[in-house]
Design an enzyme around this catalytic site. Structure first.
Site, short mmCIF file in Angstrom:
data_model
loop_
_atom_site.label_atom_id
_atom_site.label_comp_id
_atom_site.label_asym_id
_atom_site.label_seq_id
_atom_site.Cartn_x
_atom_site.Cartn_y
_atom_site.Cartn_z
N TYR A 21 78.44 15.52 78.63
CA TYR A 21 79.43 16.29 78.99
C TYR A 21 78.93 16.66 80.54
O TYR A 21 77.70 17.03 80.51
CB TYR A 21 79.51 17.66 78.32
N LYS B 4 62.05 37.40 54.65
CA LYS B 4 63.39 37.61 55.18
C LYS B 4 64.10 36.50 55.68
O LYS B 4 63.55 35.54 56.11
CB LYS B 4 63.48 38.64 55.94
C1 LIG Z 1 59.23 40.30 60.08
C2 LIG Z 1 58.34 41.71 59.57
C3 LIG Z 1 56.97 40.97 59.05
C4 LIG Z 1 56.38 39.79 59.23
O1 LIG Z 1 56.03 39.47 60.60
P1 LIG Z 1 55.35 38.18 61.26
O2 LIG Z 1 55.26 38.36 62.57
O3 LIG Z 1 56.53 37.07 60.81
O4 LIG Z 1 54.10 37.88 60.42
C5 LIG Z 1 56.23 42.00 58.70
N1 LIG Z 1 56.44 43.39 58.64
C6 LIG Z 1 57.90 43.69 59.18
C7 LIG Z 1 58.30 45.18 59.34
C8 LIG Z 1 58.76 42.98 59.58
O5 LIG Z 1 59.90 43.20 60.05
#
Ligand SMILES: *Cc1c(COP(=O)(O)O)cnc(C)c1O
Length: 346
Positions: free
Chosen positions: A242, A33
């Site tokens: 800054y 994702k």
């Molecule tokens: C993001 C996510 C994962 C992966 O999690 P990590 O901690 O990055 O390994 C797995 N399942 C769901 C539902 C997620 O939202």
């Protein structure tokens, strides 16, 4: 050349995935994702597919459709957000498997395509996504008859293996899925590193694949070096940047690097942040600007051509700690920067 390079080692990425897959009593999927945690959806997913991943997870259908283009027809692509209004064509055309989060999503999905595959996401206590026990009880018989591709839930505290919430969610997930013959999944990276009781049929590692904690043995995947545009010597009493927030107490040499909060390097990191040069830490001086950062290099023998923010000397988890955040946010923030991405290995 003032454009910084985000270097992504696809060999290390694939190796991290393989090691997490070996640690899993079950099959390992891959979570890609947010543009592959900011590192580039297509190259990341293709490297993971070559390493053997067959089940991929995205947050929303649009990402799933882009992933299908990158991966071709074979791998299974799940969508955590489920089936949202307006998604029917994307889901059908890209052959996505939505993880249905409510009876309404289930109705929407089955009305749009009665034969289309789906999975189920259950809420085992995180209260973020998924069907509550009562929702699930109402649709469980119907879902079961249709054969979900996956029944899953997500742990809220898997980065703290001893947290009592883990056992509570495990018990809740077991109770909700007893007698279901669909494949089950509960753990992400943290869960894959925990007791095999948390693995079920499939683990869903994300952050560990990209070199982040809680996978402490992960190989570093990302190197980020920022080019130095200018170096100057400042005298005691002179300030940098800054708001004059840093004032030299002794003669100092300041390198100005190309990169700033406009590239995902959060402004709030400044007082704790250091860059590295051949293993030598070089502290940030003054505020982080949108495109520029002042770094003290007085102690280096030569003015450097670049300074490294991420790499072997400062890993994703180290930088996250310095910044008071988590590796996930570091990676996805950098993913939005003006970096040329260069891929090697894999
Ligand atoms: C993001 C996510 C994962 C992966 O999690 P990590 O901690 O990055 O390994 C797995 N399942 C769901 C539902 C997620 O939202």
């Amino acid at each position: 050349m003032a454009e910084a390079e985000l270097h992504i080692d696809l060999g290390a990425l694939a190796e991290n995935w393989r090691r997490l897959a070996e640690r899993s009593a079950a099959e390992a999927g891959a979570v890609v994702k947010a543009d592959g945690y900011g590192l580039g959806l297509a190259p990341v997913a293709q490297a993971l597919a070559r390493a053997g991943a067959r089940k991929f997870f995205t947050a929303i259908a649009e990402e799933g459709a882009r992933l299908r283009q990158a991966l071709g027809p074979e791998p299974e692509i799940f969508v955590f957000g489920g089936h949202m209004p307006g998604d029917a064509a994307l889901i059908r055309d890209a052959a996505l498997v939505p993880l249905l989060n409510s009876p309404e999503q289930m109705t929407r999905h089955l009305e749009s395509a009665p034969q289309a595959p789906f999975g189920i996401q259950l809420d085992s206590g995180m209260n973020r996504l998924g069907m509550e026990p009562a929702d699930w009880a109402a649709v469980r018989g119907r879902a079961r008859a249709l054969g979900p591709r996956l029944v899953m839930s997500h742990l809220a505290c898997a980065d703290a293996p001893d947290h009592p919430m883990n056992a509570r969610q495990l018990a809740a997930f077991r109770a909700m899925t007893e007698g279901i013959d669909a494949p089950r999944s509960l753990g992400a990276t943290g869960g894959a590193l925990m007791d095999p009781a948390y693995h079920f049929d499939l683990t869903r590692p994300g952050i560990g694949v990209y070199g982040g904690l809680p996978f402490a043995e992960a190989q570093p995947v990302v190197t980020l070096r920022l080019p130095v545009i200018q170096t100057r010597d400042v005298s005691p009493g002179e300030s940098v940047g800054y708001g004059m927030t840093w004032i030299a107490e002794r003669p100092a040499r300041i390198a100005t690097v190309s990169g700033g909060y406009g590239d995902g390097i959060a402004r709030g990191m400044a007082p704790q942040l250091a860059f590295f040069h051949d293993g030598v830490p070089c502290p940030v001086r003054g505020r982080i600007s949108m495109d520029l950062i002042g770094v003290e290099v007085t102690h280096l023998p030569e003015p450097p051509e670049y300074l490294e923010l991420l790499g072997a000397d400062q890993r994703v988890g180290d930088l996250a700690q310095a910044a008071g955040t988590i590796g996930y946010e570091i990676l996805t923030s950098l993913g939005q920067g003006r970096y040329a991405r260069r891929y090697t290995g894999g």
